[in-house]
Write an enzyme that holds these catalytic residues in place. Structure first.
Site, PDB file in Angstrom:
ATOM      1  N   LYS A   1      -9.749  -0.963  -2.982  1.00 54.26           N
ATOM      2  CA  LYS A   1      -9.676  -1.834  -1.804  1.00 54.26           C
ATOM      3  C   LYS A   1     -10.771  -1.426  -0.835  1.00 54.26           C
ATOM      4  CE  LYS A   1      -5.486  -0.315  -1.195  1.00 54.26           C
ATOM      5  NZ  LYS A   1      -4.137  -0.044  -0.617  1.00 54.26           N
TER       6      LYS A   1
ATOM      7  N   SER B   1      -2.593   1.177  -4.504  1.00 59.23           N
ATOM      8  CA  SER B   1      -3.080   2.298  -3.708  1.00 59.23           C
ATOM      9  C   SER B   1      -4.496   2.696  -4.098  1.00 59.23           C
ATOM     10  CB  SER B   1      -2.150   3.504  -3.901  1.00 59.23           C
ATOM     11  OG  SER B   1      -2.629   4.626  -3.186  1.00 59.23           O
ATOM     12  N   ASN B   2      -5.333   2.916  -3.071  1.00 59.41           N
ATOM     13  CA  ASN B   2      -6.589   3.625  -3.269  1.00 59.41           C
ATOM     14  C   ASN B   2      -6.219   5.101  -3.376  1.00 59.41           C
ATOM     15  OD1 ASN B   2      -8.201   1.382  -3.071  1.00 59.41           O
ATOM     16  ND2 ASN B   2      -8.971   1.835  -1.021  1.00 59.41           N
TER      17      ASN B   2
ATOM     18  N   ASP C   1       0.860  -1.179   0.000  1.00 60.72           N
ATOM     19  CA  ASP C   1       0.000   0.000   0.000  1.00 60.72           C
ATOM     20  C   ASP C   1       0.905   1.241   0.000  1.00 60.72           C
ATOM     21  OD1 ASP C   1      -2.225   1.733   0.381  1.00 60.72           O
ATOM     22  OD2 ASP C   1      -1.978   1.623   2.548  1.00 60.72           O
ATOM     23  N   LEU C   2       0.313   2.397  -0.241  1.00 61.78           N
ATOM     24  CA  LEU C   2       1.092   3.641  -0.272  1.00 61.78           C
ATOM     25  C   LEU C   2       1.014   4.401   1.058  1.00 61.78           C
ATOM     26  CD1 LEU C   2       2.774   5.534  -2.157  1.00 61.78           C
ATOM     27  CD2 LEU C   2       0.616   6.717  -2.633  1.00 61.78           C
ATOM     28  N   GLY C   3      -0.173   4.922   1.397  1.00 59.39           N
ATOM     29  CA  GLY C   3      -0.322   5.769   2.577  1.00 59.39           C
ATOM     30  C   GLY C   3      -0.128   5.031   3.885  1.00 59.39           C
TER      31      GLY C   3
END
Length: 199
Positions: free
Chosen positions: A141, A107-108, A6-8
């Site tokens: 997601k 990523s969302n 994931d990113l964040g």
């Protein structure tokens, strides 16, 4: 193996209170009011799926939160969510690739953010084989479809993938399609995982 990050709050620290602070300064709406009224509702989800424009999203959020902001003012606050890169995770991603593993980001996200962070943090693209974004995939997601699309694109069975995310719902969604999933609860989670599970 396929490693999915994931990113964040996994690769980059994010903080939505920073967003609220900018919006409060620009709109003169008290910070506490904005914090109480901010929800990741339907407009948020549709924006992440690429179903509405940045301008439509901004208008919906401003309406929901009672803010009179121009689009540029809204965007200035929206970009403030990013705090800093997690270099220890970038290092892990690079090491995995050096050992012959496939490393991707899932990523969302939305156009407003993807117009910003790739230029701000070029290290992410350098450390990943591919970046998968919800807005381009038309799903987000924890919807099972997004994980299945990624696995199909990568040509990898679920039991050959490991996923790292800071959201428990996203973890459950990935587990439902058979992906081994690790909940990231802090900066130490990923380095500790690989210290205990050398690849």
């Amino acid at each position: 193996m396929l490693y999915i990050f994931d990113l964040g709050n996994v690769i980059v620290d994010i903080d939505f209170n920073r967003v609220m602070g900018v919006w409060s300064d620009l709109s003169r709406v008290p910070l506490a009011n904005l914090q109480n009224s901010f929800v990741m509702g339907e407009a948020f989800h549709r924006h992440e799926r690429g179903q509405i424009t940045d301008e439509e999203f901004a208008a919906a959020v401003c309406d929901e939160m009672g803010m009179a902001l121009s689009f540029d003012q809204f965007a200035a606050g929206w970009q403030a969510v990013f705090v800093a890169l997690r270099p220890e995770v970038i290092a892990v991603m690079k090491q995995l690739r050096e050992k012959g593993h496939r490393v991707v980001v899932l990523s969302n996200t939305n156009r407003l953010h993807t117009n910003f962070w790739p230029g701000e943090y070029p290290e992410i693209a350098e450390a990943a084989d591919k970046i998968y974004l919800s807005q381009e995939m038309g799903t987000r997601k924890p919807e099972p479809e997004i994980y299945l699309k990624l696995l199909q694109e990568e040509g990898t069975p679920a039991d050959r993938a490991i996923f790292f995310d800071d959201n428990a719902d996203n973890i459950k969604g990935a587990q439902q399609v058979g992906i081994t999933s690790i909940l990231v609860t802090g900066k130490e989670t990923i380095p500790a995982y690989f210290a205990n599970n050398p690849c």
